[in-house]
Scaffold this motif. Structure first.
Motif, PDB file in Angstrom:
ATOM      1  N   UNK A 181       0.776  -1.228  -0.014  1.00 26.50           N
ATOM      2  CA  UNK A 181      -0.161  -0.076  -0.154  1.00 26.50           C
ATOM      3  C   UNK A 181       0.770   1.202  -0.072  1.00 26.50           C
ATOM      4  N   UNK A 182       2.218   1.164   0.587  1.00 29.77           N
ATOM      5  CA  UNK A 182       3.087   2.371   0.604  1.00 29.77           C
ATOM      6  C   UNK A 182       3.623   2.477  -0.817  1.00 29.77           C
ATOM      7  N   UNK A 183       3.876   1.451  -1.534  1.00 31.74           N
ATOM      8  CA  UNK A 183       4.260   1.628  -2.988  1.00 31.74           C
ATOM      9  C   UNK A 183       3.205   2.089  -3.790  1.00 31.74           C
ATOM     10  N   UNK A 184       2.043   1.730  -3.379  1.00 33.69           N
ATOM     11  CA  UNK A 184       0.927   2.613  -4.274  1.00 33.69           C
ATOM     12  C   UNK A 184       0.674   3.962  -3.841  1.00 33.69           C
ATOM     13  N   UNK A 185       0.992   4.387  -2.685  1.00 30.82           N
ATOM     14  CA  UNK A 185       0.931   5.698  -2.536  1.00 30.82           C
ATOM     15  C   UNK A 185       2.176   6.314  -3.145  1.00 30.82           C
ATOM     16  N   UNK A 186       3.369   5.812  -3.200  1.00 34.44           N
ATOM     17  CA  UNK A 186       4.582   6.229  -3.758  1.00 34.44           C
ATOM     18  C   UNK A 186       4.112   6.645  -4.957  1.00 34.44           C
ATOM     19  N   UNK A 187       3.854   5.708  -5.818  1.00 37.42           N
ATOM     20  CA  UNK A 187       3.388   5.636  -7.280  1.00 37.42           C
ATOM     21  C   UNK A 187       2.458   7.078  -7.409  1.00 37.42           C
ATOM     22  N   UNK A 188       1.677   7.160  -6.638  1.00 38.13           N
ATOM     23  CA  UNK A 188       0.559   8.192  -6.486  1.00 38.13           C
ATOM     24  C   UNK A 188       1.024   9.499  -6.557  1.00 38.13           C
ATOM     25  N   UNK A 232       7.232  -8.313  -4.232  1.00 37.93           N
ATOM     26  CA  UNK A 232       7.516  -6.839  -3.918  1.00 37.93           C
ATOM     27  C   UNK A 232       8.104  -6.273  -5.171  1.00 37.93           C
ATOM     28  N   UNK A 233       9.251  -6.665  -5.625  1.00 36.10           N
ATOM     29  CA  UNK A 233      10.066  -5.834  -6.538  1.00 36.10           C
ATOM     30  C   UNK A 233       9.109  -5.775  -7.800  1.00 36.10           C
ATOM     31  N   UNK A 234       8.533  -7.170  -7.942  1.00 36.96           N
ATOM     32  CA  UNK A 234       7.771  -6.951  -9.357  1.00 36.96           C
ATOM     33  C   UNK A 234       6.550  -5.780  -9.228  1.00 36.96           C
ATOM     34  N   UNK A 235       5.863  -6.007  -7.898  1.00 39.24           N
ATOM     35  CA  UNK A 235       4.629  -4.861  -7.560  1.00 39.24           C
ATOM     36  C   UNK A 235       5.158  -3.526  -7.879  1.00 39.24           C
ATOM     37  N   UNK A 237       8.144  -2.577  -9.626  1.00 38.27           N
ATOM     38  CA  UNK A 237       8.316  -2.506 -10.990  1.00 38.27           C
ATOM     39  C   UNK A 237       7.017  -2.089 -12.036  1.00 38.27           C
ATOM     40  N   UNK A 238       5.930  -2.668 -11.508  1.00 40.33           N
ATOM     41  CA  UNK A 238       4.673  -2.372 -12.381  1.00 40.33           C
ATOM     42  C   UNK A 238       4.078  -0.875 -11.921  1.00 40.33           C
ATOM     43  N   UNK A 239       4.704  -0.213 -11.021  1.00 37.22           N
ATOM     44  CA  UNK A 239       4.508   0.982 -10.519  1.00 37.22           C
ATOM     45  C   UNK A 239       5.493   1.847 -10.890  1.00 37.22           C
ATOM     46  N   UNK A 240       6.522   1.491 -11.650  1.00 36.61           N
ATOM     47  CA  UNK A 240       7.758   2.414 -11.989  1.00 36.61           C
ATOM     48  C   UNK A 240       8.652   2.658 -10.700  1.00 36.61           C
ATOM     49  N   UNK A 241       8.740   1.887  -9.743  1.00 40.92           N
ATOM     50  CA  UNK A 241       9.363   2.131  -8.535  1.00 40.92           C
ATOM     51  C   UNK A 241      10.723   1.195  -8.584  1.00 40.92           C
ATOM     52  N   UNK A 242      11.738   1.564  -8.325  1.00 43.64           N
ATOM     53  CA  UNK A 242      13.037   0.959  -8.274  1.00 43.64           C
ATOM     54  C   UNK A 242      13.296   0.594  -6.616  1.00 43.64           C
ATOM     55  N   UNK A 243      13.622  -0.885  -6.346  1.00 43.34           N
ATOM     56  CA  UNK A 243      13.703  -1.290  -4.922  1.00 43.34           C
ATOM     57  C   UNK A 243      15.145  -1.367  -4.682  1.00 43.34           C
ATOM     58  N   UNK A 244      15.984  -0.766  -3.600  1.00 47.43           N
ATOM     59  CA  UNK A 244      17.097  -0.989  -3.307  1.00 47.43           C
ATOM     60  C   UNK A 244      16.877  -1.566  -1.942  1.00 47.43           C
ATOM     61  N   UNK A 245      17.566  -2.706  -1.739  1.00 50.33           N
ATOM     62  CA  UNK A 245      17.669  -3.324  -0.541  1.00 50.33           C
ATOM     63  C   UNK A 245      18.904  -2.716   0.423  1.00 50.33           C
TER      64      UNK A 245
END
Length: 687
Positions: A181-188, A232-235, A237-245
């Motif tokens: 849900x935070x990834x969704x908010x980030x994309x928004x 999560x990485x795929x989720x 990616x679908x929102x245009x977000x890079x994940x850095x561990x």
């Protein structure tokens, strides 16, 4: 409001049906031209996609359509969008020239043209198109019985390539639904980097199949499987977000050393140590930390097994993340265990390593080839920066005046030395600072004397959410909506800086984030019902609207008042920065001090009389709600000060100025319920 004035002169507001300042866009676009007219939505509204986009555009377009349908209740005829050029006559046409890659320096620009009979999105890649769809959703208006979009032309692109949010899942584990849900908010909010802080003294949160002891002994059973990480990485990616561990080393190492004490730096004394403190192999034992703070356990940089284990961890972790960046932490290593370890001291002498900082550089440089093997570029907190650090490393600037370093100095130092850098100083959400302080904190302030080449090395900024005091129930209220203001600072033109406009737009954005699934509003009621023992929460909510959690780390001094298992269901957990009524009262006071008219005076008295009555009501509520009782000293202070201020403002009788000052100073107490009365500064202004 300099930036908005650019558009005022280009629009005839006397005939336009909407005004620029009525649009609640965030981040604010780079260029916007509003014209007369509207595009009216109907149930036959359809979306068509052409070009050569990545498949993520279908995820974005379908999410857009369902969110728009949910907001309007129009029951759109179009179902799932699954192929290109499916509806050539659709009202919304999306043209993506090429497939976007998830990473830095990608073209995220878009052009949006809303006409009275069609909507056109042109973008170099699907990344820009996804951003455009978020803008379209924010433009939705309702007029009488219909929903519509204003006719507008927007040309937009980000100011910075790094617009990030870090979430710490080590202190308090955050389940997958929280992350999503935070990834969704980030994309928004057009944010594009999710920094996942996976390891710290309080827990190891990622499955390592070759080394199961890490999760068996150091996670309390709370960790992500490798399949969950990939999901999560795929989720993202679908929102245009890079994940850095992030796996934080060599300090903050209690969790890894709980499983593998043999690579720790603690030297075992010859005498005076209990048998429980030494395991069967003769190594110092470690247990997970349960409190916040900076701890001594540190990896041994002189032990080859340290690099063997880290290499094997990287071998499993790196392939899970598609991006090319890996954060190794590197912060807050005090080196005390290094100082007391004779073997490490001898190693320093033999290798002419003068300081612990230089020794940490030796350690960090050893990690670079382990990460390069997987195509990863090393990133670390600013402590990794020394004269010998690889110029390929990205320096993450976080220290501020609280750490004795002028704000932004480490960022400037890194840039001058030729490093790329990301700013987090000023964006620490867990410090409970006001949204204004975050919004006015610019990665490139006017006073930075930098060349254009040096400015280009400032990649952007990152909001950070450390979770010593945040659980899945409360974390959203600590991130949002303030992170939206940071997102605007990192996307929009730097001249977009009007605080009144930001607050007005942020209020609407906050509700839209709730619509996306963010729980920052709804979970407040959950907490207040618990505190009130399921009684009416209206009065408790009113009091929460003038109270804010203690700032900085004063709520949890020395990290010992609260442990990781403490209850975070208290009044301080329900309160947020920028307490609603305190912010509104501050504006009313400012208006009153400029013009002491009867209407402005009435506004002041309305608040004060409300707070006078509130104390009696909270006392009644507390009869059957023990968790309310810690609030009563503060509510009494507020009530007493308000009573005397009423007399002072109405000027009906002489007021003892000393007594008034004493009562107002009592409102500055930090001793009750881990909150402070946010109206104290306004009270001071009044007198």
């Amino acid at each position: 409001m300099k930036y908005f004035l650019i558009f005022i002169f280009s629009v005839n507001f006397s005939i336009a049906q909407f005004k620029v300042e009525s649009l609640d866009l965030m981040p604010w676009p780079q260029q916007l031209s509003l014209s007369e007219g509207v595009f009216v939505l109907s149930k036959n509204f359809k979306v068509n996609i052409i070009g050569n986009p990545n498949n993520r555009i279908f995820v974005g377009a379908n999410n857009f359509l369902r969110r728009l349908d949910g907001r309007t209740g129009l029951f759109f005829d179009q179902g799932i969008i699954s192929k290109l050029n499916e509806f050539p006559d659709a009202q919304l046409q999306i043209n993506c020239v090429q497939s976007g890659n998830i990473g830095l320096y990608e073209d995220e620009s878009y052009q949006l043209d809303i006409q009275d009979n069609k909507i056109i999105i042109n973008a170099t890649s699907d990344l820009g198109a996804i951003h455009a769809l978020e803008t379209v959703l924010q433009l939705l208006q309702n007029k009488n019985n219909s929903f519509c979009f204003p006719t507008v032309v927007i040309s937009d692109f980000p100011r910075f390539t790094w617009r990030g949010l870090m979430i710490d899942v080590a202190r308090h584990f955050q389940p997958l639904d929280v992350i999503k849900r935070n990834l969704d908010a980030m994309a928004a909010m057009k944010m594009n980097v999710f920094h996942w802080h996976l390891v710290d003294d309080q827990g190891w949160r990622i499955e390592i199949k070759k080394h199961p002891k890490l999760t068996e002994l150091a996670s309390d059973g709370l960790y992500y499987s490798q399949e969950e990480i990939k999901s999560i990485v795929k989720y993202a990616d679908d929102r245009g977000i890079l994940v850095i561990p992030e796996i934080d080393v060599p300090g903050h190492a209690t969790a890894i050393l709980t499983a593998y004490p043999e690579i720790g730096s603690k030297m075992i004394p010859l005498t005076g140590i209990s048998e429980k403190a030494v395991n069967a192999f003769g190594f110092q034992t470690y247990t997970l930390e349960r409190n916040a703070g900076i701890y001594r356990p540190t990896l041994d940089p002189t032990n080859p097994k340290t690099y063997q284990l880290l290499g094997e961890i990287f071998d499993e972790v790196c392939p899970l993340f598609t991006g090319e960046y890996f954060h190794i932490g590197g912060d807050e290593n005090e080196g005390k265990d290094w100082d007391e370890n004779l073997k490490i001291q001898d190693f320093k002498k033999k290798n002419k390593i003068e300081t612990n900082h230089d020794l940490q550089t030796y350690f960090t440089m050893k990690l670079i080839p382990l990460l390069k093997k997987h195509g990863k570029q090393l990133m670390g907190w600013e402590e990794i920066l020394t004269k010998n650090m690889s110029k390929e490393a990205i320096i993450h600037s976080w220290k501020g005046v609280n750490e004795g370093i002028p704000a932004g100095e480490s960022l400037l130092h890194a840039v001058k030395k030729g490093y790329k850098t990301v700013l987090s100083n000023g964006y620490y959400l867990d410090l409970m600072q006001s949204v204004d302080s975050h919004y006015l904190n610019d990665p490139l302030p006017e006073n930075l004397a930098l060349t254009e080449t040096e400015k280009a090395k400032i990649l952007g900024g990152e909001a950070t959410m450390w979770t010593e005091l945040a659980t899945p129930t409360t974390i959203d209220s600590r991130i949002w909506p303030r992170a939206a203001a940071i997102a605007e600072r990192l996307w929009s033109n730097k001249n977009v800086s009007d605080l009144k406009s930001m607050h007005k737009r942020l209020n609407t954005v906050s509700y839209r984030l709730e619509e996306l699934g963010i729980t920052h509003i709804r979970n407040k009621g959950v907490l207040l019902r618990n505190i009130s023992n399921n009684q009416n929460i209206e009065d408790l909510n009113d009091f929460s609207n003038v109270c804010e959690p203690l700032k900085g780390y004063t709520r949890n001094i020395n990290g010992t008042e609260y442990s990781m298992s403490s209850p975070f269901t208290l009044f301080a957990d329900a309160c947020v920065p920028d307490a609603k009524d305190a912010v509104a009262f501050s504006e009313v006071v400012s208006d009153y001090l400029k013009d002491k008219s009867d209407s402005n005076k009435a506004e002041i008295l309305l608040y004060l009389n409300k707070w006078i009555r509130l104390n009696d009501r909270l006392n009644v509520l507390s009869f059957n709600a023990p968790l309310v009782k810690p609030l009563l000293p503060l509510s009494k202070n507020l009530s007493d000060a308000s009573k005397l201020l009423v007399l002072y403002i109405e000027n009906k009788q002489a007021v003892d100025s000393n007594k008034l000052n004493q009562l107002i100073e009592a409102c500055n107490s930090k001793e009750n319920a881990d909150v402070e009365l946010a109206v104290y500064p306004s009270f001071k202004k009044l007198i």
